[in-house]
Design an enzyme around this catalytic site. Structure first.
Site, PDB file in Angstrom:
ATOM      1  N   VAL A 124      -2.564  -9.293  -0.831  1.00 60.01           N
ATOM      2  CA  VAL A 124      -1.611  -8.197  -0.650  1.00 60.01           C
ATOM      3  C   VAL A 124      -1.903  -7.724   0.776  1.00 60.01           C
ATOM      4  O   VAL A 124      -2.874  -7.021   1.011  1.00 60.01           O
ATOM      5  CB  VAL A 124      -1.816  -7.063  -1.668  1.00 60.01           C
ATOM      6  CG1 VAL A 124      -0.948  -5.862  -1.305  1.00 60.01           C
ATOM      7  CG2 VAL A 124      -1.494  -7.551  -3.082  1.00 60.01           C
ATOM      8  N   PRO A 125      -1.118  -8.184   1.746  1.00 61.01           N
ATOM      9  CA  PRO A 125      -1.466  -8.020   3.163  1.00 61.01           C
ATOM     10  C   PRO A 125      -1.240  -6.606   3.703  1.00 61.01           C
ATOM     11  O   PRO A 125      -0.409  -6.374   4.590  1.00 61.01           O
ATOM     12  CB  PRO A 125      -0.564  -9.039   3.854  1.00 61.01           C
ATOM     13  CG  PRO A 125       0.649  -9.094   2.988  1.00 61.01           C
ATOM     14  CD  PRO A 125       0.139  -8.918   1.579  1.00 61.01           C
ATOM     15  N   CYS A 126      -2.011  -5.662   3.203  1.00 58.83           N
ATOM     16  CA  CYS A 126      -1.825  -4.266   3.607  1.00 58.83           C
ATOM     17  C   CYS A 126      -2.152  -4.055   5.083  1.00 58.83           C
ATOM     18  O   CYS A 126      -1.737  -3.051   5.659  1.00 58.83           O
ATOM     19  CB  CYS A 126      -2.612  -3.333   2.709  1.00 58.83           C
ATOM     20  SG  CYS A 126      -4.346  -3.730   2.574  1.00 58.83           S
ATOM     21  N   HIS A 127      -2.843  -5.000   5.712  1.00 60.85           N
ATOM     22  CA  HIS A 127      -3.096  -4.884   7.152  1.00 60.85           C
ATOM     23  C   HIS A 127      -1.793  -4.976   7.949  1.00 60.85           C
ATOM     24  O   HIS A 127      -1.741  -4.547   9.092  1.00 60.85           O
ATOM     25  CB  HIS A 127      -4.090  -5.961   7.616  1.00 60.85           C
ATOM     26  CG  HIS A 127      -3.601  -7.361   7.435  1.00 60.85           C
ATOM     27  ND1 HIS A 127      -3.658  -8.015   6.215  1.00 60.85           N
ATOM     28  CD2 HIS A 127      -3.027  -8.217   8.304  1.00 60.85           C
ATOM     29  CE1 HIS A 127      -3.151  -9.233   6.367  1.00 60.85           C
ATOM     30  NE2 HIS A 127      -2.761  -9.387   7.617  1.00 60.85           N
TER      31      HIS A 127
END
Length: 156
Positions: A124-127
């Site tokens: 989950v690429p929250c970056h």
């Protein structure tokens, strides 16, 4: 349960998994230790994909299974996490965009809090979620967030 670590430009990525999929991906500022073990084929393939990602290859992480049952989260958090997975490699979106995507246009702060509880970083690429005027926050620290964004820019 399975546990393994991968070296990363900032330290390590610690992976935890069940038979069904990843249960946690943690970004840590400590050097990786060598972990020997017999892992299911999907986890071996996931490790290779994640290594390529960490080396700057433009790979998709969408095929790595996530054990959502073990990961848990509220319905709202899961909606945020699923919408976050729509952000393409090498691109960013704002907290506002994410809030609008899940039909909660005034929920930027709640979106940020949900991302802060994301147990499967990278998957989950929250970056890739940034503030209108800067990086915003990141549970792993802004230094790691910036390294991830640079890594993806180079891999495009």
């Amino acid at each position: 349960m399975y546990y393994c670590e991968l070296p990363a430009p900032w330290g390590r990525v610690a992976l935890m998994a069940s038979e069904r999929g990843m249960t946690a991906v943690r970004l840590e500022k400590v050097a990786a230790a060598k972990h020997e073990g017999i892992y299911p084929r999907w986890l071996q393939e996931s490790q290779l994909t994640l290594r390529r990602f960490l080396e700057g290859a433009p790979v998709t992480l969408d095929d790595i299974p996530i054990d959502w049952e073990t990961v848990g989260g509220t319905d709202f958090q899961r909606r945020v996490w699923q919408a976050c997975r729509l952000i393409p490699y090498g691109e960013t979106r704002t907290y506002s965009w994410l809030a609008q995507t899940i039909r909660c246009p005034k929920g930027m702060q709640a979106v940020g809090q949900a991302l802060g509880r994301n147990p499967v970083a990278l998957l989950v690429p929250c970056h890739r979620v940034v503030a209108k005027n800067g990086l915003g926050g990141f549970t792993g620290g802004l230094e790691i967030k910036e390294k991830l964004l640079q890594l993806e820019r180079r891999g495009q």
